[in-house]
Design an enzyme around this catalytic site. Structure first.
Site, short mmCIF file in Angstrom:
data_model
loop_
_atom_site.label_atom_id
_atom_site.label_comp_id
_atom_site.label_asym_id
_atom_site.label_seq_id
_atom_site.Cartn_x
_atom_site.Cartn_y
_atom_site.Cartn_z
N ASP A 20 0.83 -1.21 0.00
CA ASP A 20 0.00 0.00 0.00
C ASP A 20 0.86 1.26 0.00
O ASP A 20 1.96 1.28 0.56
CB ASP A 20 -0.89 -0.02 1.26
CG ASP A 20 -2.03 0.99 1.16
OD1 ASP A 20 -2.30 1.50 0.05
OD2 ASP A 20 -2.66 1.27 2.20
N HIS A 68 2.87 3.17 -9.05
CA HIS A 68 2.67 1.75 -9.34
C HIS A 68 3.90 1.16 -10.01
O HIS A 68 4.29 0.02 -9.76
CB HIS A 68 1.42 1.55 -10.20
CG HIS A 68 0.14 1.95 -9.52
ND1 HIS A 68 -0.14 1.62 -8.22
CD2 HIS A 68 -0.93 2.68 -9.96
CE1 HIS A 68 -1.34 2.10 -7.87
NE2 HIS A 68 -1.82 2.76 -8.92
N LEU A 116 10.85 -20.85 -4.19
CA LEU A 116 9.87 -19.96 -3.56
C LEU A 116 8.61 -20.00 -4.41
O LEU A 116 8.70 -20.01 -5.63
CB LEU A 116 10.42 -18.52 -3.54
CG LEU A 116 9.42 -17.39 -3.25
CD1 LEU A 116 9.05 -17.36 -1.77
CD2 LEU A 116 10.01 -16.01 -3.63
C1 FPP Z 1 -1.79 0.26 -3.36
O1 FPP Z 1 -1.37 1.59 -3.51
C2 FPP Z 1 -1.34 -0.57 -4.42
C3 FPP Z 1 -2.13 -1.13 -5.38
C4 FPP Z 1 -3.58 -0.91 -5.52
C5 FPP Z 1 -1.62 -2.01 -6.38
C6 FPP Z 1 -0.33 -2.69 -6.05
C7 FPP Z 1 0.37 -2.78 -7.31
C8 FPP Z 1 1.69 -2.78 -7.49
C9 FPP Z 1 2.68 -2.82 -6.41
C10 FPP Z 1 2.23 -2.72 -8.84
C11 FPP Z 1 2.31 -4.05 -9.42
C12 FPP Z 1 0.94 -4.50 -9.71
C13 FPP Z 1 0.56 -5.06 -10.78
C14 FPP Z 1 -0.91 -5.31 -10.98
C15 FPP Z 1 1.55 -5.42 -11.81
P1 FPP Z 1 -2.48 2.70 -3.63
O2 FPP Z 1 -2.62 3.05 -5.06
O3 FPP Z 1 -3.74 2.25 -2.96
O4 FPP Z 1 -1.80 3.85 -2.82
P2 FPP Z 1 -2.50 4.98 -1.98
O5 FPP Z 1 -3.27 4.28 -0.88
O6 FPP Z 1 -1.36 5.77 -1.47
O7 FPP Z 1 -3.38 5.74 -2.91
#
Ligand code: FPP
Length: 245
Positions: free
Chosen positions: A23, A40, A134
């Site tokens: 997150d 991301h 893993l």
């Molecule tokens: C949360 O950050 C993260 C996600 C919703 C997606 C996690 C994805 C990745 C780490 C990239 C790799 C993923 C894929 C599908 C290849 P947020 O956007 O909710 O952050 P915020 O809470 O600060 O807005």
């Protein structure tokens, strides 16, 4: 002469299964005046670091929450960006994962996923199925409530068909109907970004997991963060364990 009490060969074994709610990508980007997709992108790099570190430390299962069933409610452009990133990594990473002896598995619903992504997933799972260093479990279009409802529906169907009696249903038969039936429950569940919620992630499976919340935004997640979380896990283990006392 003083001798070291604990040698490195006595270092505690790492948790067998670590699950991570990655997150803070959006906030990381916002803090830098960048578009959310940049968060991301960096988040995906942090995921590579987590995989490599878990492999090196001898962790056997790593589950990453990549996209929740609720994430479809985000703006279409952000969903498209996440799917594009997934597509890119699926195509690019499989050889590298194979070299690291990593098996790739996906949990979550395949409904609503683009056909080309589904075939990339199937290809990646098939190509890495014999790797045993893993197991990387990617939770994609995943939500615990839906998974639990699905399990209940499948048991109810068997009862309706006369294959199963209600009294046959216990914790084991229930767990066998979940998407994680052949994956051990997580020992350690980490969430980054300072939020302290499970957000519909592995609700059944995390019943006894140690929860560690880190303030770091996911794109900044490093080997040190993982080691900190594992050290915290071991501290709790020592405090509540009964076998080494
Ligand atoms: C949360 O950050 C993260 C996600 C919703 C997606 C996690 C994805 C990745 C780490 C990239 C790799 C993923 C894929 C599908 C290849 P947020 O956007 O909710 O952050 P915020 O809470 O600060 O807005």
């Amino acid at each position: 002469m003083r001798e070291a009490v604990v040698s490195s060969s006595q270092a505690p074994r790492p948790p067998a299964h670590i699950a991570i709610i990655m997150d803070g990508n959006g906030r990381w980007a916002k803090a830098r005046g960048l578009p959310r997709v940049a968060g991301h992108q960096r988040g995906a790099e942090a995921a590579r670091i987590a995989v490599r570190t878990c492999r090196e430390l001898g962790v056997k299962f790593l589950t990453l929450y990549a996209f929740s069933s609720e994430n479809w409610k985000r703006p279409a452009s952000e969903v498209d960006d996440l799917m594009a990133l997934l597509r890119y990594y699926l195509r690019r990473e499989v050889s590298d994962l194979t070299e690291q002896d990593v098996r790739l598995r996906f949990i979550g619903s395949r409904e609503r996923l683009a056909p080309d992504i589904i075939s990339e997933i199937e290809h990646a799972e098939a190509r890495t199925q014999h790797n045993s260093g893993l197991t990387l479990v990617v939770a994609l279009n995943y939500g615990s409530h839906e998974e639990i409802v699905q399990a209940a529906r499948s048991l109810a169907q068997d009862v309706a068909n006369g294959v199963l009696k209600p009294s046959d249903i216990d914790e084991n038969t229930f767990a066998e109907r979940l998407s994680t039936s052949d994956i051990p429950d997580p020992d350690l569940l980490i969430r980054t970004s300072g939020e302290q919620r499970l957000s519909n992630f592995l609700l059944w499976q995390a019943a006894y997991s140690e929860l560690v919340f880190l303030d770091t935004y996911w794109p900044d997640f490093s080997r040190e963060n993982l080691e900190t979380a594992i050290a915290e896990f071991h501290r709790r283990d020592r405090r509540f364990g009964t076998t080494n006392g």
